[in-house]
Design a protein around this motif. Structure first.
Motif, short mmCIF file in Angstrom:
data_model
loop_
_atom_site.label_atom_id
_atom_site.label_comp_id
_atom_site.label_asym_id
_atom_site.label_seq_id
_atom_site.Cartn_x
_atom_site.Cartn_y
_atom_site.Cartn_z
N TRP A 1 -0.87 -1.28 9.12
CA TRP A 1 -1.61 -2.32 8.42
C TRP A 1 -0.81 -3.58 8.10
CZ3 TRP A 1 -6.41 -3.66 8.12
CH2 TRP A 1 -6.78 -4.62 7.19
N ASP B 1 -3.83 2.73 10.51
CA ASP B 1 -4.61 2.33 9.34
C ASP B 1 -6.03 1.93 9.77
OD1 ASP B 1 -5.24 0.53 6.75
OD2 ASP B 1 -3.44 1.70 6.30
N TYR C 1 -6.78 6.97 9.06
CA TYR C 1 -7.26 6.31 7.84
C TYR C 1 -8.77 6.44 7.73
CZ TYR C 1 -8.98 2.10 5.37
OH TYR C 1 -9.65 1.23 4.55
N LYS D 1 -4.85 8.85 5.14
CA LYS D 1 -4.87 7.86 4.05
C LYS D 1 -6.33 7.58 3.76
CE LYS D 1 -3.81 2.99 3.16
NZ LYS D 1 -3.05 1.80 3.61
N ASP E 1 -9.11 5.55 1.54
CA ASP E 1 -9.22 4.29 0.79
C ASP E 1 -10.42 4.30 -0.17
OD1 ASP E 1 -8.38 1.73 0.13
OD2 ASP E 1 -8.29 1.04 2.20
#
Ligand code: GLA
Length: 404
Positions: free
Chosen positions: A39, A74, A115, A149, A151
């Motif tokens: 990212w 990401d 992600y 990950k 978000d």
């Protein structure tokens, strides 16, 4: 509670499928995770070639041998969901598919991260996992993904504990050890509930490669290194092996000065943040490689005791930090936040370092400690005053061992 009632309760818990899965994968992130993420440098401009070349660079530059393990994709890898609702990678940017990419990364002894987001859409407007958590976790497991990950965009109306716990349980049900990295920006005090949910949690909004700035994007801001450091106040007590405060991905090699980059890396090491590189590993100057590859500094972050540094003294622009290490060693950092280089003359006996949270004490009047400078390799001991120059926006970082 009487015995009968507690037996009924125990039976109910055992029977509940959620409770059966209600645990994260243990054994992951015993020390803060180390790797790279797309990212900070590439944002949405990513494809499978970049990921493959980054995995190659991680090996070739020696960074894998220094401890970096995860190659994390990401936002913006996504295509659409297919007719079964299964998420697909963007067919133009990832034509070989994620399984092939995971195989490529694994063949180099590395791990692959991906992600997603709690909402209907990710921050970049791609499909999020809301309502598809179990399906997505199963897909990631089938692809061979090792890290997620997750978000917090499009989260209006959602409970953070609920949304993240759902994905934790989905990963558990998919039955692949996937490191679960919560990216909730500290909005709902994740340090209070996330140790049982994930392996790390972001404590702040996004980082920006500057020393002490706030870059406003209207409704939200990106933060410089000093701002993020100050937002960690009071959080060290929540972190430890398997559950870390995440100060966001590194900006080393992304535009700050060399001294600032060294300070940034030292601070992330001292506070036990995950070390996730954010620069282009394929074309970095030697000076950047030296910083992110500095094993004496990495060892401070990866110390098995897993206790983050505490600030024990502050005056003007100068701060003193200490970190208890395994085997009764310590790391010691002088930070100069100011605009001019400062001469340092430190009498070791002037402070007793008292870590009341983790119960470690360091009193230099009781014994002499040998020190090694983690950046320069210079040595000395605490029987003599420490004389050094701390550069503007710079640090002096030492490792202390008992004995002269
Ligand atoms: C949020 C996260 C960032 C990055 C972007 C991607 O801002 O905090 O780290 O993942 O989304 O869109």
């Amino acid at each position: 509670m009487n015995r009968r009632a507690s037996l009924i309760l125990a039976a109910a818990i055992a029977a509940s499928p959620a409770a059966a899965w209600a645990q994260k994968f243990d054994g992951l992130a015993a020390t803060p995770q180390m790797g790279w993420n797309s990212w900070n440098r590439f944002a949405c401009d990513i494809d499978e070639k970049l990921i493959r070349e980054t995995a190659d660079a991680m090996v070739k530059t020696g960074l894998k041998d220094a401890g970096y393990q995860y190659i994390n994709i990401d936002d913006c890898w996504h295509g659409a969901r297919d007719e079964h609702g299964d998420i697909q990678p963007d067919p133009q940017r990832f034509p070989s598919g994620m399984k092939a990419l995971a195989d490529y990364v694994h063949a180099r002894g590395l791990k692959l991260g991906i992600y997603s987001d709690v909402g209907d859409k990710t921050c970049g407007g791609r499909p999020g996992s809301r309502g598809h958590e179990y399906q997505d976790a199963k897909t990631y497991a089938a692809w061979g993904i090792d890290y997620l990950k997750y978000d917090w965009c499009e989260s209006k109306g959602l409970s953070a504990v609920g949304a993240y716990t759902t994905m934790r349980d989905a990963i558990r049900a998919a039955n692949r050890p996937i490191l679960f990295s919560l990216c909730e920006w500290g909005d709902n005090k994740p340090w209070e509930w996330a140790p049982e949910v994930g392996h790390s949690w972001r404590t702040t909004g996004d980082i920006y490669p500057c020393w002490d700035c706030e870059l406003s994007a209207g409704t939200w801001s990106r933060w410089g290194v000093m701002r993020i450091l100050d937002m960690q106040a009071g959080l060290r007590k929540y972190a430890g092996p398997g559950h870390w405060n995440d100060m966001d991905m590194l900006e080393v090699g992304m535009g700050m000065t060399e001294d600032e980059d060294r300070s940034h890396f030292s601070i992330w090491a001292m506070l036990n943040s995950p070390l996730i590189l954010g620069n282009d590993l394929r074309s970095m100057p030697e000076s950047v490689k030296k910083i992110i590859g500095r094993r004496d500094v990495i060892a401070i972050n990866q110390d098995p005791l897993g206790v983050a540094a505490l600030r024990f003294w502050k005056q003007g622009p100068v701060e003193l930090w200490a970190k208890p290490l395994a085997n009764d060693e310590w790391a010691f950092m002088v930070l100069n936040r100011g605009e001019t280089a400062l001469p340092l003359h430190y009498d070791w006996k002037q402070n007793v370092i008292d870590d009341q949270v983790f119960k470690h004490q360091l009193d230099f009047s009781k014994a002499t400690w040998h020190w090694t400078d983690a950046w320069t390799g210079k040595t000395g001991d605490t029987s003599r005053r420490l004389d050094a120059t701390v550069p503007a926006h710079g640090v002096v970082l030492l490792r202390l061992k008992k004995g002269a």
